[in-house]
Design an enzyme around this catalytic site. Structure first.
Site, PDB file in Angstrom:
ATOM      1  CB  SER A  72      74.187  31.799  42.031  1.00 36.24           C
ATOM      2  OG  SER A  72      74.485  31.849  42.948  1.00 36.24           O
ATOM      3  CE1 TYR A 120      71.072  26.948  42.769  1.00 34.22           C
ATOM      4  CE2 TYR A 120      72.129  27.837  44.195  1.00 34.22           C
ATOM      5  CZ  TYR A 120      71.744  27.659  43.079  1.00 34.22           C
ATOM      6  OH  TYR A 120      70.790  29.598  42.777  1.00 34.22           O
ATOM      7  CE  LYS A 134      70.679  28.253  39.823  1.00 37.32           C
ATOM      8  NZ  LYS A 134      69.458  28.657  38.983  1.00 37.32           N
TER       9      LYS A 134
HETATM   10  P1  NAD Z   1      61.546  30.182  44.046  1.00 35.77           P
HETATM   11  O1  NAD Z   1      62.371  28.068  44.069  1.00 35.77           O
HETATM   12  O2  NAD Z   1      61.189  31.376  44.658  1.00 35.77           O
HETATM   13  O3  NAD Z   1      61.589  29.739  42.185  1.00 35.77           O
HETATM   14  C1  NAD Z   1      61.926  28.975  41.449  1.00 35.77           C
HETATM   15  C2  NAD Z   1      60.539  28.872  40.883  1.00 35.77           C
HETATM   16  O4  NAD Z   1      60.948  27.219  40.273  1.00 35.77           O
HETATM   17  C3  NAD Z   1      59.337  27.942  42.034  1.00 35.77           C
HETATM   18  O5  NAD Z   1      58.039  28.448  41.382  1.00 35.77           O
HETATM   19  C4  NAD Z   1      59.750  26.404  41.066  1.00 35.77           C
HETATM   20  O6  NAD Z   1      58.173  25.774  41.444  1.00 35.77           O
HETATM   21  C5  NAD Z   1      59.516  26.096  39.978  1.00 35.77           C
HETATM   22  N1  NAD Z   1      60.470  25.277  39.788  1.00 35.77           N
HETATM   23  C6  NAD Z   1      61.219  24.393  40.209  1.00 35.77           C
HETATM   24  N2  NAD Z   1      62.090  23.785  39.066  1.00 35.77           N
HETATM   25  C7  NAD Z   1      61.224  23.520  38.234  1.00 35.77           C
HETATM   26  C8  NAD Z   1      60.866  22.492  36.540  1.00 35.77           C
HETATM   27  N3  NAD Z   1      61.255  21.647  36.506  1.00 35.77           N
HETATM   28  N4  NAD Z   1      59.363  22.587  36.224  1.00 35.77           N
HETATM   29  C9  NAD Z   1      59.514  24.133  36.022  1.00 35.77           C
HETATM   30  N5  NAD Z   1      59.244  25.102  37.548  1.00 35.77           N
HETATM   31  C10 NAD Z   1      60.267  24.583  38.000  1.00 35.77           C
HETATM   32  O7  NAD Z   1      63.192  30.446  43.631  1.00 35.77           O
HETATM   33  P2  NAD Z   1      63.487  31.667  43.752  1.00 35.77           P
HETATM   34  O8  NAD Z   1      64.712  32.634  44.436  1.00 35.77           O
HETATM   35  O9  NAD Z   1      63.034  32.669  43.015  1.00 35.77           O
HETATM   36  O10 NAD Z   1      65.014  31.029  43.032  1.00 35.77           O
HETATM   37  C11 NAD Z   1      65.051  31.731  41.406  1.00 35.77           C
HETATM   38  C12 NAD Z   1      66.590  31.291  40.237  1.00 35.77           C
HETATM   39  O11 NAD Z   1      67.150  31.626  40.592  1.00 35.77           O
HETATM   40  C13 NAD Z   1      66.599  29.950  40.571  1.00 35.77           C
HETATM   41  O12 NAD Z   1      67.333  29.343  39.017  1.00 35.77           O
HETATM   42  C14 NAD Z   1      67.689  29.895  42.279  1.00 35.77           C
HETATM   43  O13 NAD Z   1      68.794  28.871  41.455  1.00 35.77           O
HETATM   44  C15 NAD Z   1      68.466  31.782  41.292  1.00 35.77           C
HETATM   45  N6  NAD Z   1      69.034  32.563  42.481  1.00 35.77           N
HETATM   46  C16 NAD Z   1      68.257  32.706  44.022  1.00 35.77           C
HETATM   47  C17 NAD Z   1      68.921  33.210  44.299  1.00 35.77           C
HETATM   48  C18 NAD Z   1      68.565  33.289  45.981  1.00 35.77           C
HETATM   49  O14 NAD Z   1      69.021  33.321  46.810  1.00 35.77           O
HETATM   50  N7  NAD Z   1      67.121  33.257  45.957  1.00 35.77           N
HETATM   51  C19 NAD Z   1      70.108  33.423  44.497  1.00 35.77           C
HETATM   52  C20 NAD Z   1      71.288  32.941  43.469  1.00 35.77           C
HETATM   53  C21 NAD Z   1      70.291  32.666  42.212  1.00 35.77           C
HETATM   54  C1  UD1 Z   2      73.641  30.709  51.161  1.00 32.08           C
HETATM   55  C2  UD1 Z   2      74.101  29.388  50.069  1.00 32.08           C
HETATM   56  C3  UD1 Z   2      74.395  30.676  48.626  1.00 32.08           C
HETATM   57  C4  UD1 Z   2      73.394  30.651  48.132  1.00 32.08           C
HETATM   58  C5  UD1 Z   2      72.765  32.440  48.398  1.00 32.08           C
HETATM   59  C6  UD1 Z   2      71.524  32.301  48.486  1.00 32.08           C
HETATM   60  C7  UD1 Z   2      75.005  28.189  51.591  1.00 32.08           C
HETATM   61  C8  UD1 Z   2      76.470  27.539  51.513  1.00 32.08           C
HETATM   62  N1  UD1 Z   2      74.798  28.742  50.456  1.00 32.08           N
HETATM   63  O1  UD1 Z   2      74.658  31.619  50.483  1.00 32.08           O
HETATM   64  O2  UD1 Z   2      75.021  28.920  47.821  1.00 32.08           O
HETATM   65  O3  UD1 Z   2      73.445  31.557  46.471  1.00 32.08           O
HETATM   66  O4  UD1 Z   2      72.178  30.955  50.005  1.00 32.08           O
HETATM   67  O5  UD1 Z   2      70.381  31.674  48.410  1.00 32.08           O
HETATM   68  O6  UD1 Z   2      74.380  27.761  52.139  1.00 32.08           O
HETATM   69  N2  UD1 Z   2      73.361  33.107  58.592  1.00 32.08           N
HETATM   70  C9  UD1 Z   2      72.898  32.483  60.093  1.00 32.08           C
HETATM   71  N3  UD1 Z   2      72.381  32.162  60.347  1.00 32.08           N
HETATM   72  C10 UD1 Z   2      71.215  31.983  59.592  1.00 32.08           C
HETATM   73  C11 UD1 Z   2      71.436  31.492  58.258  1.00 32.08           C
HETATM   74  C12 UD1 Z   2      72.764  32.194  57.719  1.00 32.08           C
HETATM   75  O7  UD1 Z   2      74.112  33.177  60.646  1.00 32.08           O
HETATM   76  O8  UD1 Z   2      70.494  31.109  60.151  1.00 32.08           O
HETATM   77  C13 UD1 Z   2      74.406  33.423  58.256  1.00 32.08           C
HETATM   78  C14 UD1 Z   2      75.594  32.802  57.229  1.00 32.08           C
HETATM   79  O9  UD1 Z   2      76.718  32.196  57.828  1.00 32.08           O
HETATM   80  C15 UD1 Z   2      76.654  33.750  56.369  1.00 32.08           C
HETATM   81  C16 UD1 Z   2      74.834  34.304  56.083  1.00 32.08           C
HETATM   82  O10 UD1 Z   2      74.017  34.404  57.198  1.00 32.08           O
HETATM   83  O11 UD1 Z   2      77.343  34.531  57.215  1.00 32.08           O
HETATM   84  C17 UD1 Z   2      74.006  34.871  54.700  1.00 32.08           C
HETATM   85  O12 UD1 Z   2      73.373  33.662  54.745  1.00 32.08           O
HETATM   86  P1  UD1 Z   2      73.112  33.244  53.840  1.00 32.08           P
HETATM   87  O13 UD1 Z   2      71.279  33.752  53.273  1.00 32.08           O
HETATM   88  O14 UD1 Z   2      72.329  31.792  54.326  1.00 32.08           O
HETATM   89  O15 UD1 Z   2      72.856  33.612  51.974  1.00 32.08           O
HETATM   90  P2  UD1 Z   2      74.699  32.555  51.481  1.00 32.08           P
HETATM   91  O16 UD1 Z   2      75.545  32.323  52.489  1.00 32.08           O
HETATM   92  O17 UD1 Z   2      75.643  33.733  51.418  1.00 32.08           O
END
Ligand code: NAD
Ligand code: UD1
Length: 355
Positions: A137, A161, A165
């Protein structure tokens, strides 16, 4: 046809990536505990894959389980070998992802995200599978400056978190540098994945009140929440609201098949790659684009800055583009249109059809 293990494949990014991988021609074994996802997601993925490619012969086999379960993981690898379809690579999504929860429950986050990953890597190693794409991430970078973040930017996560990572990236580096065997590793550092598949069949389905901006906007637009709170109007940005790099989840999904193909072409490799668009969008710009593209209203109020927020996080994505022969192709308007289609067709996410 290669078989890939996808951990966490029924989640938001995982389900979209499974679709991209099936269409690319891989067989999949998906391991998920369903702690944060629905069993419906992968059923729809299979349906979509067949529709998109009439002749699709690829299979998706689901296993319910936890990445911390050594016996189960070993069985998954051994059975795949018995079936003459050994697992040749892993895409590792499984984990917990809420920043806020990680501050409250650091032990849980280190256990699932770090101990779970260590368990997975151990079983991979024991079964001679050493090719992995890991979901990292942008949150591992130190507070951003005005510059685009490159893979060489300072790493300094500020919450549990993010620290988990980075710890997994470091563990993978140790394996790469110290193992007698060749590992092929891609740490994909996602920026802000949003939107949904263009069919509106699969998308993000937060089980609780969303913390992230895009799903919140969708829920306000459909009327399940009254208004959006914009966290801060005084950031040092042109319109005073925070800037992020929003990437369409299907562009992100396609980066995974590109990363796998790249790794398969190498003997040994460790890659850290930013997966973003390289373009910054402010909160107000996203709200306005969403309203314009979808012809709807997103009422909002300004409130105080959110703890831990930064003004701007945008990727320099040149290394990914050069290395993977991949490029994000979907626009902010596509993101808004596809995300809204998913929300309209599934006002309660996947949960609606299970009750
Ligand atoms: P998500 O929660 O939708 O998907 C994660 C999946 O992992 C879920 O289906 C959950 O049931 C499963 N899971 C959780 N713990 C588990 C375990 N112990 N064993 C087996 N399965 C398990 O999340 P996502 O948004 O699809 O994210 C996927 C990956 O990408 C995650 O590792 C997350 O940290 C990373 N990531 C997500 C974002 C984002 O904004 N969504 C950003 C950066 C990184
Ligand atoms: C958040 C997480 C980051 C994670 C990323 C993707 C925090 C502090 N950071 O980041 O670790 O990798 O999500 O999952 O939680 N915003 C609003 N109103 C809202 C929600 C968000 O104004 O209700 C604004 C935030 O201040 C920011 C932007 O929208 O400026 C994006 O927010 P968000 O979607 O939560 O993503 P990140 O802040 O990038």
């Amino acid at each position: 046809m290669k078989t890939i293990l996808v951990t966490g494949g029924s989640g938001f990014i995982g389900s979209h990536t499974c679709l991209a991988l099936l269409d690319f021609g891989y067989n999949l074994v998906v391991l998920d505990s369903y702690i944060n996802s629905s069993v419906i997601a992968l059923k729809r993925v299979i349906g979509l894959s067949k529709t998109q490619k009439q002749s699709a012969q690829n299979t998706l086999h689901e296993v319910r389980g936890d990445i911390r379960d050594y016996k189960l993981l070993s069985k998954v690898f051994v059975e795949a070998i018995k079936n003459n379809a050994p697992i040749e690579a892993v895409i590792h999504f499984a984990g917990l992802k809420s920043v806020e929860e990680s501050v409250r429950e650091p032990l849980l986050y280190w256990n699932v995200n770090v101990e779970g990953s260590r368990n997975l890597f151990r079983v991979m190693d024991e079964n001679n599978c050493r090719t992995i794409v890991f979901s990292s991430s942008a949150t591992i970078y130190a507070s951003s400056t005005d510059n685009l973040l490159t893979e060489a930017s300072e790493l300094k996560p500020c919450n549990p978190y993010g620290k988990t990572k980075l710890a997994v990236e470091e563990l993978l580096r140790d394996l790469f540098e110290n193992s007698e065997n060749n590992w092929r590793i891609a740490n994909l550092r996602y920026f802000n994945p949003v939107g949904a598949h263009s069919s509106g069949e699969i998308g993000e389905s937060p089980l609780e009140k969303p913390n992230n901006l895009f799903p919140y906007i969708c829920q306000v637009a459909i009327g399940s929440r009254k208004q959006l709170q914009i966290y801060g109007s005084d950031w040092p940005t042109p319109d005073g609201t925070g800037i992020r790099d929003y990437i369409h989840v299907m562009d992100l999904a396609e980066a995974h098949s590109a990363a796998l193909e790249y790794l398969f072409s190498k003997q040994s490799k460790l890659l850290n790659l930013n997966i973003g668009t390289g373009k910054g969008t402010s909160v107000l710009e996203l709200v306005k684009t969403f309203e314009k593209v979808n012809g709807c209203k997103v009422p909002y109020v300004f409130s105080a800055r959110r703890l831990g927020d930064v003004s701007k996080t945008v990727a320099n994505n040149q290394l990914s583009i050069r290395t993977l022969a991949w490029e994000p192709s979907r626009s902010l308007s596509d993101i808004c249109r596809d995300g809204w289609r998913w929300q309209m067709l599934n006002p309660f996410g996947y949960s609606e059809r299970t009750h």
